[in-house]
Design a protein around this motif. Sequence first.
Motif, short mmCIF file in Angstrom:
data_model
loop_
_atom_site.label_atom_id
_atom_site.label_comp_id
_atom_site.label_asym_id
_atom_site.label_seq_id
_atom_site.Cartn_x
_atom_site.Cartn_y
_atom_site.Cartn_z
N ASN A 30 119.20 55.86 131.59
CA ASN A 30 118.16 56.89 131.67
C ASN A 30 117.44 56.80 133.01
O ASN A 30 117.48 55.76 133.67
CB ASN A 30 117.14 56.67 130.55
CG ASN A 30 117.67 57.09 129.19
OD1 ASN A 30 117.99 58.25 128.97
ND2 ASN A 30 117.79 56.13 128.28
N PHE A 51 120.66 56.06 124.02
CA PHE A 51 121.40 57.03 123.18
C PHE A 51 122.03 56.37 121.95
O PHE A 51 123.25 56.38 121.77
CB PHE A 51 122.46 57.77 124.01
CG PHE A 51 121.86 58.81 124.92
CD1 PHE A 51 121.55 60.07 124.44
CD2 PHE A 51 121.58 58.52 126.25
CE1 PHE A 51 120.99 61.03 125.27
CE2 PHE A 51 121.01 59.46 127.08
CZ PHE A 51 120.71 60.72 126.59
N GLU A 62 116.89 61.24 130.10
CA GLU A 62 115.55 61.19 130.70
C GLU A 62 114.84 59.85 130.46
O GLU A 62 114.33 59.25 131.40
CB GLU A 62 114.68 62.36 130.23
CG GLU A 62 114.48 62.41 128.72
CD GLU A 62 113.75 63.67 128.27
OE1 GLU A 62 114.41 64.70 128.13
OE2 GLU A 62 112.54 63.60 128.05
N1 URA Z 1 117.26 60.83 124.94
C1 URA Z 1 117.41 60.38 126.20
O1 URA Z 1 117.23 61.12 127.16
N2 URA Z 1 117.79 59.11 126.36
C2 URA Z 1 118.04 58.27 125.37
O2 URA Z 1 118.38 57.12 125.61
C3 URA Z 1 117.87 58.78 124.06
C4 URA Z 1 117.49 60.05 123.87
#
Ligand code: URA
Length: 222
Positions: A119, A92, A79
């Motif tokens: 994202n 992430f 997201e």
């Molecule tokens: N949650 C997400 O959706 N994206 C990221 O980059 C990290 C955590």
Amino acid sequence: MIESDPIRNYLQYTQEVYGDTLYKSDKPEEPKQNTDSTKSLKEFESEINTCLKCNLGQSRTSFVFGVGDPNASLLLVGEAPGAEEDKQGFPFVGRAGKLLDKILAAINRSRENDVYICNVLKCRPPENRDPLPSEVELCETYLIRQIELIKPVLIVALGRVAGKTLLKLDEPLKAMREIIHDYHGTPLIVTYHPAALLRNSSFKPPTWEDFKWIRKILEGAG
Ligand code: URA
């Protein structure tokens, strides 16, 4: 804004994921088939990474464009960046990201190997709130351009918020799972967000089923 040093950020990121040992693949590097898409993805990043189209541009530390193989067959979309991603400039990279790396390893992939991760929003919303529709409207064009350049075989939306935002559906995650949707001409499936697996381990078996299915779809396309 903190100056972005991609090499330092990358080394910090690999240290986060793999510890102090710097791994280098002993496989000979395969020549990239499509260096044009590497170049154009980089060019696109430098065109947009100073974006101030919405207010998130004022509060971000980093513009989190994406990471991975520019010719990947699998595109994972979350997201929005969280605190750690905002700090390091890569998607992430927190606890959820480490779990995502393990899931990818279980299907013999990694963010360097036939996977690209980004994202819907490229900047962190304050307090990790959900993306606002106005932010999505402005930022989604960037994602659509990334998809045009990467040309993935399959998009996987990670979590309900990414799924409902991309599909413009107000459905629970369960209703969006196990369906091949269409996102601007590319097949898209929705699975659990790795952070949800950290909160509730009962989501792990269905996620593993989804990733076995993802592997099968990609093998069928290969
Ligand atoms: N949650 C997400 O959706 N994206 C990221 O980059 C990290 C955590």
